[in-house]
Design a protein around this motif. Structure first.
Motif, short mmCIF file in Angstrom:
data_model
loop_
_atom_site.label_atom_id
_atom_site.label_comp_id
_atom_site.label_asym_id
_atom_site.label_seq_id
_atom_site.Cartn_x
_atom_site.Cartn_y
_atom_site.Cartn_z
N LEU A 79 -8.93 4.03 -16.44
CA LEU A 79 -7.88 4.54 -15.55
C LEU A 79 -8.33 4.52 -14.09
CD1 LEU A 79 -6.59 7.54 -17.69
CD2 LEU A 79 -5.47 5.33 -17.36
N GLY A 80 -8.99 3.44 -13.71
CA GLY A 80 -9.36 3.25 -12.32
C GLY A 80 -8.20 2.66 -11.52
N GLY A 81 -8.52 1.83 -10.53
CA GLY A 81 -7.46 1.26 -9.71
C GLY A 81 -6.47 0.42 -10.49
N VAL A 82 -6.98 -0.36 -11.44
CA VAL A 82 -6.11 -1.20 -12.27
C VAL A 82 -5.40 -0.36 -13.32
CG1 VAL A 82 -6.03 -3.16 -13.85
CG2 VAL A 82 -7.56 -3.22 -11.88
N GLY A 83 -6.16 0.41 -14.08
CA GLY A 83 -5.60 1.13 -15.21
C GLY A 83 -4.63 2.22 -14.84
N ILE B 163 -12.43 12.11 -11.00
CA ILE B 163 -11.99 11.49 -9.76
C ILE B 163 -12.96 11.84 -8.63
CG2 ILE B 163 -10.13 11.44 -8.05
CD1 ILE B 163 -8.24 12.15 -10.44
N GLU B 164 -13.34 10.79 -7.88
CA GLU B 164 -14.22 10.93 -6.74
C GLU B 164 -13.47 10.53 -5.46
OE1 GLU B 164 -17.52 8.43 -7.60
OE2 GLU B 164 -18.21 9.64 -9.31
N ARG B 165 -14.00 10.97 -4.33
CA ARG B 165 -13.32 10.67 -3.07
C ARG B 165 -13.25 9.17 -2.80
NH1 ARG B 165 -14.99 14.69 -0.42
NH2 ARG B 165 -13.03 15.83 -0.29
N SER B 166 -14.25 8.42 -3.24
CA SER B 166 -14.25 6.97 -3.04
C SER B 166 -13.16 6.26 -3.83
CB SER B 166 -15.61 6.38 -3.41
OG SER B 166 -15.90 6.61 -4.78
N ASN B 167 -12.53 6.96 -4.78
CA ASN B 167 -11.42 6.38 -5.56
C ASN B 167 -10.10 6.37 -4.79
OD1 ASN B 167 -12.58 8.21 -8.48
ND2 ASN B 167 -13.26 6.23 -7.75
N ILE B 168 -10.01 7.17 -3.74
CA ILE B 168 -8.70 7.43 -3.11
C ILE B 168 -8.10 6.17 -2.50
CG2 ILE B 168 -7.58 8.66 -1.19
CD1 ILE B 168 -9.31 11.08 -1.86
N ASN B 169 -8.91 5.19 -2.09
CA ASN B 169 -8.36 4.02 -1.42
C ASN B 169 -7.55 3.11 -2.34
OD1 ASN B 169 -10.67 2.70 -2.76
ND2 ASN B 169 -10.24 1.00 -1.38
N ARG B 170 -7.63 3.31 -3.69
CA ARG B 170 -6.98 2.32 -4.56
C ARG B 170 -6.45 2.87 -5.87
NH1 ARG B 170 -12.19 2.72 -5.03
NH2 ARG B 170 -13.27 2.43 -7.01
N GLN B 171 -6.78 4.10 -6.25
CA GLN B 171 -6.41 4.61 -7.57
C GLN B 171 -5.20 5.53 -7.48
OE1 GLN B 171 -9.77 6.02 -9.82
NE2 GLN B 171 -11.06 4.28 -9.22
N ALA B 172 -4.21 5.27 -8.32
CA ALA B 172 -2.93 5.97 -8.23
C ALA B 172 -3.02 7.45 -8.56
CB ALA B 172 -1.91 5.29 -9.16
N SER C 206 -13.34 -3.11 -2.27
CA SER C 206 -12.04 -3.18 -2.95
C SER C 206 -10.92 -2.85 -1.96
CB SER C 206 -12.01 -2.20 -4.12
OG SER C 206 -10.81 -2.34 -4.85
N MET C 207 -9.96 -3.74 -1.87
CA MET C 207 -8.79 -3.50 -1.02
C MET C 207 -7.84 -2.52 -1.72
SD MET C 207 -9.45 -5.27 1.63
CE MET C 207 -7.95 -5.52 2.57
N SER C 208 -7.05 -1.83 -0.93
CA SER C 208 -6.18 -0.80 -1.48
C SER C 208 -5.13 -1.37 -2.42
CB SER C 208 -5.49 -0.04 -0.35
OG SER C 208 -4.66 -0.92 0.41
N TYR C 209 -4.75 -2.62 -2.22
CA TYR C 209 -3.62 -3.19 -2.95
C TYR C 209 -4.00 -4.05 -4.15
CZ TYR C 209 -5.05 -6.86 0.31
OH TYR C 209 -5.79 -7.75 1.05
N MET C 210 -5.23 -4.58 -4.18
CA MET C 210 -5.56 -5.54 -5.24
C MET C 210 -5.58 -4.92 -6.65
SD MET C 210 -5.85 -8.76 -4.46
CE MET C 210 -6.92 -9.44 -5.73
N PRO C 211 -6.33 -3.84 -6.90
CA PRO C 211 -6.32 -3.28 -8.25
C PRO C 211 -4.93 -2.80 -8.70
CG PRO C 211 -8.23 -2.51 -7.06
CD PRO C 211 -7.35 -3.18 -6.05
N PRO C 212 -4.15 -2.10 -7.84
CA PRO C 212 -2.81 -1.71 -8.28
C PRO C 212 -1.90 -2.89 -8.63
CG PRO C 212 -3.46 -0.40 -6.40
CD PRO C 212 -4.48 -1.48 -6.53
N ILE C 213 -1.99 -3.97 -7.86
CA ILE C 213 -1.18 -5.15 -8.18
C ILE C 213 -1.58 -5.71 -9.54
CG2 ILE C 213 -0.73 -7.56 -7.54
CD1 ILE C 213 -0.80 -6.63 -4.60
N MET C 214 -2.86 -5.75 -9.81
CA MET C 214 -3.31 -6.22 -11.12
C MET C 214 -2.78 -5.32 -12.23
SD MET C 214 -7.27 -7.40 -10.40
CE MET C 214 -7.49 -8.11 -12.03
N GLY C 215 -2.83 -4.01 -12.02
CA GLY C 215 -2.31 -3.10 -13.03
C GLY C 215 -0.82 -3.30 -13.29
#
Length: 247
Positions: free
Chosen positions: A33-37, A60-69, A216-225
């Motif tokens: 359940l990271g940026g993609v999941g 959840i860590e602060r470094s997750n905020i840029n890309r994880q929903a 990791s860009m903010s948009y790449m993992p979410p788009i993959m998900g």
């Protein structure tokens, strides 16, 4: 799930009640359940999937905020599976949720995942090799359809993303390792989402650990998900056939 719910009105225009019923009966397992999941799980819940199984061991860590929903200042330190369950219940209270905070490996995967019953689809959003191989072997042994996300790190342009079998992947460091290891383990017909963009080279990394070398860009993992969720939704509603060679 009430397929007549107003929440599903815009989906009904495309899927009709028959498609909504197929999704309401479907059980999809999201591993990681990271940026993609996290983006994938939310898209499945919004898309009308009636049963979701979520597995992730991390907090959840602060470094997750840029890309994880699921990553916000307000959710720091919480288990990802707990936060995602709250989000999904807020999106679709009718969705039946099962979740587990666990790390999957070859000695526990049968016990841990077997307790959930047979899913209609498995989506692997984990970003490390050993669990990905374990999941691929388990799905092959159980004859379960699997989609696996490859690496989004150091990739900038989502137009390079594509679905293919692992044997055909290029310019993806994670895919390169997976190709080799799948051959060793006789894992066949592993369908993946990957980027064939040449990875961006991080200059002057502050150390050799993962966080110092893999940006990791903010948009790449979410788009993959979202793409993974879309592929599964289309197949569950028979808008898209399984490719040749797949279960």
């Amino acid at each position: 799930m009430d397929i007549k719910s107003e929440r599903l009105d815009r989906l009904r225009l495309l899927l009709n009640n028959e498609g909504l019923r197929d999704l309401a009966k479907a059980k999809v397992m999201v591993l990681g359940l990271g940026g993609v999941g996290s983006a994938c799980a939310i898209a499945l819940a919004r898309g009308g999937v009636g049963q979701l199984i979520l597995v992730d061991r991390d907090r959840i860590e602060r470094s997750n905020i840029n890309r994880q929903a699921l990553a916000f200042e307000s959710t720091l330190g919480r288990l990802k599976v707990e936060v995602m369950a709250d989000i999904i219940k807020d999106i679709n209270p009718d969705c039946q949720l099962e979740s587990m905070a666990a790390f999957l490996h070859k000695d526990n995967i049968n016990e841990l995942l077997g307790q959930f019953g047979r899913p209609d689809y498995v989506i692997d959003c984990i970003d490390t090799v050993s669990p990905k191989l374990t999941i691929a072997q388990w799905c092959q042994s159980q004859d379960l359809p699997l989609l696996a996300a490859m690496g989004a790190a150091n990739k900038l342009d989502p137009s390079y993303l594509k679905f293919d079998f692992i044997e055909h992947t290029t310019y993806c460091p994670l895919s390169k390792v997976m190709r080799r290891e799948c051959r060793k383990r006789d894992i066949k017909n592993l369908e993946v989402l990957y980027s064939n963009e040449i990875p961006f080279k991080v200059s002057n990394p502050q150390g050799r650990e993962k966080g110092a070398t893999l940006g990791s860009m903010s948009y790449m993992p979410p788009i993959m998900g979202q793409m993974l969720a879309g592929k599964v939704i289309r197949r569950l509603t028979k808008l898209e056939a399984m490719p040749k060679g797949m279960r």
